[in-house]
Design an enzyme around this catalytic site. Structure first.
Site, short mmCIF file in Angstrom:
data_model
loop_
_atom_site.label_atom_id
_atom_site.label_comp_id
_atom_site.label_asym_id
_atom_site.label_seq_id
_atom_site.Cartn_x
_atom_site.Cartn_y
_atom_site.Cartn_z
N ASP A 92 -1.24 38.86 -8.02
CA ASP A 92 -0.87 40.57 -8.16
C ASP A 92 -1.62 41.24 -9.18
O ASP A 92 -2.12 40.88 -10.12
CB ASP A 92 0.66 40.34 -9.12
N GLU A 191 10.20 43.84 0.37
CA GLU A 191 11.14 43.62 -0.88
C GLU A 191 12.43 44.61 -0.62
O GLU A 191 12.46 45.77 -0.71
CB GLU A 191 10.57 43.84 -2.24
O1 KIV Z 1 5.66 39.45 -8.54
C1 KIV Z 1 6.48 38.64 -7.69
O2 KIV Z 1 6.79 37.63 -7.99
C2 KIV Z 1 6.58 39.53 -6.38
C3 KIV Z 1 7.31 38.78 -5.06
C4 KIV Z 1 8.60 38.99 -5.59
C5 KIV Z 1 7.12 39.22 -4.01
O3 KIV Z 1 5.81 40.51 -6.18
#
Ligand code: KIV
Length: 272
Positions: A92, A191
């Site tokens: 991310d 989400e």
């Molecule tokens: O940060 C995370 O765990 C996420 C998931 C919930 C998709 O973005």
């Protein structure tokens, strides 16, 4: 509950995820933030491992995902990528590392790829971040999009309730989903939105749609601490718990304490 083991042990790639959607094979995705957990999940056969910024909550104890930094995400991404042999590893992009401008966004994405050895990145947003999306993709970095409830925008929403129930927000989500696919994203996380909307988006897009609290999709993702029952104070309707590790761990730790206190541990056999 049946147990699944993958028949295909080749490394999962972004291209193979699209093939999975084409042949109707569902995609399994879980989060991991460290070497040991990532190794277990990968050996178990999960298709995609997300080093999610949910680490801000479950690893760092923050109330939101906003405080986690690029350096912290890179530290975890590096540990996870080292452990993984088969799954696609997604890291991310944290809040503040790509929203400012596209030059900063591509620099952050390049740092993630260079320093973690992950396969790709994920970021939140549609039209608002499309310039950054295009620039990152043009640097050869695959992107998984993320729409619907976007935790990095929690201060704008004010609540973690289901998103896109209203027609205008649903239409914006559909248009953002197409924008991300047309730009070249290889997959999309949706989400906490109504199941009917997820179904529509998944049917319209060629790239796989991975849901969390969004009903049936081309795949599903959960936060590992939640599905293993380590986090106790988070029980949304969409969460299915597959273990109660909180209880298992508490019992183990209490047994250890008792053994130390009673001088039962270490025994002669456990000593040199
Ligand atoms: O940060 C995370 O765990 C996420 C998931 C919930 C998709 O973005």
């Amino acid at each position: 509950m049946s147990v699944h083991t993958p028949e295909d042990n080749r490394k999962v790639t972004t291209f193979r995820l699209i093939e999975m959607k084409q042949r109707g094979e569902k995609i399994s995705m879980l989060t991991a933030y460290d070497y040991t957990m990532a190794g277990i999940i990968d050996s178990a056969g999960v298709d995609v491992i997300l080093v999610g910024d949910s680490a801000s909550n479950v690893m760092c104890g923050n109330v939101t995902t906003l405080p986690i930094t690029l350096d912290q995400m890179i530290f975890m991404g590096k540990s996870v990528a080292k452990a993984v042999k088969r799954a696609l590893v997604v890291v991310d992009m944290p809040f503040g590392s790509y929203q400012g401008n596209s030059k900063e966004a591509v620099a952050s994405a390049i740092r993630i790829m260079k320093e973690t050895h992950a396969d790709c990145i994920k970021l939140e947003g549609g039209a608002e971040v499309i310039e950054s999306v295009r620039r990152i993709l043009s640097a050869g970095i695959p992107i998984m999009g993320h729409l619907g409830l976007m935790p990095q925008s929690i201060n704008k929403y004010g609540t973690y309730n289901v998103r896109a129930k209203e027609e205008a927000e649903a239409q914006k989500l559909i248009s953002d989903a197409h924008l991300l696919e047309d730009a070249g994203c290889f997959a999309l996380v949706l989400e906490k939105i109504p199941a009917a909307l997820t179904k529509q988006v998944a049917a319209e897009l060629e790239i796989p749609v991975i849901g969390i609290g969004a009903g049936a999709a081309d795949g599903q993702v959960l936060v590992i601490h939640d599905m293993l029952g380590m986090s106790q104070d988070f029980s949304p309707r969409f969460l299915r718990r597959y273990a109660d590790l909180n209880e298992v761990m508490t019992n183990a730790v209490q047994n250890y304490i008792a053994d130390v206190k009673s001088a039962d541990f270490p025994s002669e056999k456990e000593s040199y």
